[in-house]
Motif scaffolding. Sequence first.
Motif, PDB file in Angstrom:
ATOM      1  N   PRO A  46      -7.356  62.459  55.255  1.00 61.07           N
ATOM      2  CA  PRO A  46      -6.563  62.690  56.465  1.00 61.07           C
ATOM      3  C   PRO A  46      -6.818  61.608  57.503  1.00 61.07           C
ATOM      4  N   GLY A  47      -5.890  61.488  58.435  1.00 60.67           N
ATOM      5  CA  GLY A  47      -6.065  60.531  59.524  1.00 60.67           C
ATOM      6  C   GLY A  47      -4.761  60.213  60.209  1.00 60.67           C
ATOM      7  N   GLU A  88      -2.697  63.080  54.597  1.00 64.72           N
ATOM      8  CA  GLU A  88      -2.787  61.837  53.827  1.00 64.72           C
ATOM      9  C   GLU A  88      -1.800  60.849  54.443  1.00 64.72           C
ATOM     10  N   ALA A 135      -5.330  57.195  58.065  1.00 62.96           N
ATOM     11  CA  ALA A 135      -5.160  58.019  56.873  1.00 62.96           C
ATOM     12  C   ALA A 135      -5.060  57.123  55.643  1.00 62.96           C
ATOM     13  N   ALA A 194       1.059  61.230  57.421  1.00 64.01           N
ATOM     14  CA  ALA A 194       0.743  60.652  58.726  1.00 64.01           C
ATOM     15  C   ALA A 194       1.855  59.727  59.220  1.00 64.01           C
TER      16      ALA A 194
END
Length: 327
Positions: A158-159, A122, A153, A126
């Motif tokens: 996610p990211g 999240e 993110a 990140a």
Amino acid sequence: MTVTVALAGDTMLGRGVAARLAAGGRGRELFAEEVRAALADADLFVLNLECCISERGERWPQPGKRFFFRAPPCAAEVLAELGVDCVTLANNHALDYGFDALADTLARLGEVGVRAVGAGPEVGAARAFQVLEAAGTRLAVLGVADHPEDFAATPDRPGTAWADLHGGAPGWLEELVVRASAAADAVLVTPHWGPNMTARPPPHVRRAACALLDAGATLVSGHSAHVFHGVAHSILHDMGDFIDDYAVHPALRNDLGLLFLATLDAPPGGRCRPVRLEALPLLLEPGRTSAAHGEAWEWVCERFACACSEFGTSTATRGDRLVVDWS
């Protein structure tokens, strides 16, 4: 007292490099002894990992996306054996094979003791920095990317740590640098910024680099262009590539690169400051990186000196390395 940080740019262990790994190749086949010897001079090693490490996932459904990079699980061991302490995943390939592959990447790196910044489950994770320690010095590392925005993110996805750097450094990033500075003796910001295959940084990258220094960064080391750029004081605008299997541009020569070693003065109880930058010229063959020699070494020296002169930076040679005196 000093601490030396090895810094490398785009490290792509997918495609042809992955095939070499899958066929039984390991770090000693991918990186020549001269490169390893240079890394032995460093106390810490940070690079940009431009692929995921996973056997899962589907290609990211981004219209027009051409390149997808995925390395086998053994790639994590290769990085650890090479001495990598931390990677940034804030780039345009962290989600090439989706969220599961990113999760695998983070897990594999964690299993071998390699820290990661710039991506997470999240947005808070990140954006989080990592604090490395060596030679009695604490170095905070944080990674961000200015592209692609669809990899960013969010609070529930996610990211990567995406940042719009076209107007300088956004407020949250400046605040993060301030917090990192309070938690460590030095701060390294490693952004993935600007377009591919350019010979010099675009204006927005130069502005953002200065904004990061103003916020409290000790050193800024960028990547994305696949071509090394000139350096200013405390700023490596682009480090070029470290290993890959990319097609070679005949003029920009992205098959020639640099491994950087930045030395920071770390006075007891005081703030670190960069005092010297050394760079080992590299020859990047498909899936193997070695030290450059002969005409290749001379090309790198001339190109680096010319690129640095645009920022008023003088370079010298010391043995097989290029040197910038920041003291």
